[in-house]
Design an enzyme around this catalytic site. Sequence first.
Site, PDB file in Angstrom:
ATOM      1  N   TYR A 109       0.818  -1.214   0.000  1.00 24.41           N
ATOM      2  CA  TYR A 109       0.000   0.000   0.000  1.00 24.41           C
ATOM      3  C   TYR A 109       0.854   1.269   0.000  1.00 24.41           C
ATOM      4  O   TYR A 109       0.384   2.362   0.307  1.00 24.41           O
ATOM      5  CB  TYR A 109      -0.927   0.027   1.224  1.00 24.41           C
ATOM      6  CG  TYR A 109      -2.012  -1.035   1.240  1.00 24.41           C
ATOM      7  CD1 TYR A 109      -2.051  -2.052   0.298  1.00 24.41           C
ATOM      8  CD2 TYR A 109      -3.011  -1.024   2.206  1.00 24.41           C
ATOM      9  CE1 TYR A 109      -3.035  -3.029   0.323  1.00 24.41           C
ATOM     10  CE2 TYR A 109      -4.003  -1.991   2.234  1.00 24.41           C
ATOM     11  CZ  TYR A 109      -4.011  -2.998   1.298  1.00 24.41           C
ATOM     12  OH  TYR A 109      -4.992  -3.959   1.330  1.00 24.41           O
ATOM     13  N   LYS A 161       4.247 -14.832   1.843  1.00 23.51           N
ATOM     14  CA  LYS A 161       4.108 -15.664   0.648  1.00 23.51           C
ATOM     15  C   LYS A 161       5.500 -15.693   0.026  1.00 23.51           C
ATOM     16  O   LYS A 161       5.702 -15.315  -1.120  1.00 23.51           O
ATOM     17  CB  LYS A 161       3.061 -15.045  -0.281  1.00 23.51           C
ATOM     18  CG  LYS A 161       2.652 -15.909  -1.452  1.00 23.51           C
ATOM     19  CD  LYS A 161       1.811 -17.109  -1.064  1.00 23.51           C
ATOM     20  CE  LYS A 161       1.623 -17.999  -2.300  1.00 23.51           C
ATOM     21  NZ  LYS A 161       0.990 -19.291  -1.988  1.00 23.51           N
ATOM     22  N   ASP A 207      -4.585  -6.996   5.961  1.00 27.39           N
ATOM     23  CA  ASP A 207      -5.905  -6.445   5.649  1.00 27.39           C
ATOM     24  C   ASP A 207      -6.886  -7.578   5.335  1.00 27.39           C
ATOM     25  O   ASP A 207      -7.995  -7.650   5.878  1.00 27.39           O
ATOM     26  CB  ASP A 207      -5.747  -5.498   4.443  1.00 27.39           C
ATOM     27  CG  ASP A 207      -6.989  -4.652   4.196  1.00 27.39           C
ATOM     28  OD1 ASP A 207      -7.970  -4.778   4.944  1.00 27.39           O
ATOM     29  OD2 ASP A 207      -6.961  -3.857   3.231  1.00 27.39           O
ATOM     30  N   ASP A 209     -10.299  -9.456   7.750  1.00 32.11           N
ATOM     31  CA  ASP A 209     -11.727  -9.598   7.421  1.00 32.11           C
ATOM     32  C   ASP A 209     -12.183 -11.027   7.732  1.00 32.11           C
ATOM     33  O   ASP A 209     -13.319 -11.243   8.163  1.00 32.11           O
ATOM     34  CB  ASP A 209     -12.015  -9.251   5.949  1.00 32.11           C
ATOM     35  CG  ASP A 209     -12.437  -7.782   5.771  1.00 32.11           C
ATOM     36  OD1 ASP A 209     -11.926  -6.925   6.520  1.00 32.11           O
ATOM     37  OD2 ASP A 209     -13.271  -7.488   4.891  1.00 32.11           O
TER      38      ASP A 209
HETATM   39 MG    MG Z   1      -9.937  -4.085   5.142  1.00 26.94          MG
END
Ligand code: MG
Length: 354
Positions: free
Chosen positions: A138, A189, A246, A250
């Site tokens: 990001y 990864k 991120d 979730d």
């Molecule tokens: Mg999120």
Amino acid sequence: MSHYSIAVIPGDGIGQEITPPAVAVLERLAEVIGTFSAEYTMLPWGSDYYKQHGVMMPDDGLETLKRYDAIYFGAVGSREVPDHVSLRGLRLKICQGFDQYANVRPAYLLPGIPSPLRDKQAGDIDLVVVRENTEGEYTGAGGRPHRGHPAEVAVQTAVFTRSGTERVIRYAFELARSRPRHHLVSVTKSNAQEFSLGMWDEIFEEVGADFPDVTTERMLVDAMAARLVRSPESLDVLVASNLFGDILTDIGGAIIGSLGVAPSGNINPEHDYPSMFEPIHGSALDIVGQNIANPLGMLLCGAMMLDYLGQPEAAQRLTDAVQAVTGAGHTLTPDVGGNATTTAVCDAVKAALG
Ligand code: MG
Ligand code: NAI
């Protein structure tokens, strides 16, 4: 008595619905506990501000925010402003501008909240994801030369620095050390991303040498996605890059019953800048305007914020009140199986504060 100045950014969508009643709960908490006082300043930044001014926050917004002890943030994202503009123009600007490099995201199964996983009781799921929050995928490094032509190239570069990786891993080790199980899993990864995440793996081993009391594992992110569903009780603290953290959180929100109950803190551990506390969910445009958004994630962010500010008793009192309400089970929003409104849940938590 300590006094705090809190900047409040409700933002967009349900951010506007959960934030004001959550602030009212925090105000009530200060009254009943008597160990601190706080002043809350509402900042009208977000997509409506963008429509008027062409920016999500004023150019000197960070200068303004610097004067506060902490930031209490709802959510951003609307139909009228492209998501990358709203996210980068507000949330990422603050996280990166204030070097909030540890995004701490607990997933704790509350009493009375049903998990979609079979046979899970309150506390069976009790994990924390530490997400790297200022670089990685990001960072915003890249470009799209030859736009619109067949030769168009899209490059979005994931940036990993040794110092940025080391500090977030160290933070996660410290956190693991402070929790009863002393267990930390590094999620990458590195089989496919051998340069960036290969370096991450090496740094994880190096830093780990300073924490012989913390047991460690390394795991690939796809396998971790499955493990979060199959055996979340085997997990304590996880550390992952920005994108992976991120996504995994979730799943964390889903397995504790709803994205709406999961809090997070964007932490600048050195206290050079204010830290920012926000639920992990977005603006939930599909339920906006109905007064049914779950405010518990936002309230638990309030508890995290008070803990961070040095008010652990106040934080515990609020967490206890939230658990009393979920445990009683009759004032819950629809996402966790009830039919109460946002306002009613906040009122119930207020009442439970004593
Ligand atoms: Mg999120
Ligand atoms: P979302 O998190 O807003 O919603 C996903 C699903 O969870 C929806 O069905 C929603 O109704 C439900 N949900 C979320 N929070 C809830 C709550 N408190 N109570 C009850 N149900 C809740 O993610 P989505 O739909 O992908 O994104 C919507 C907007 O939010 C987009 O513009 C996106 O860019 C933005 N966004 C902003 C974030 C932030 O401000 N940190 C994080 C994630 C998304």
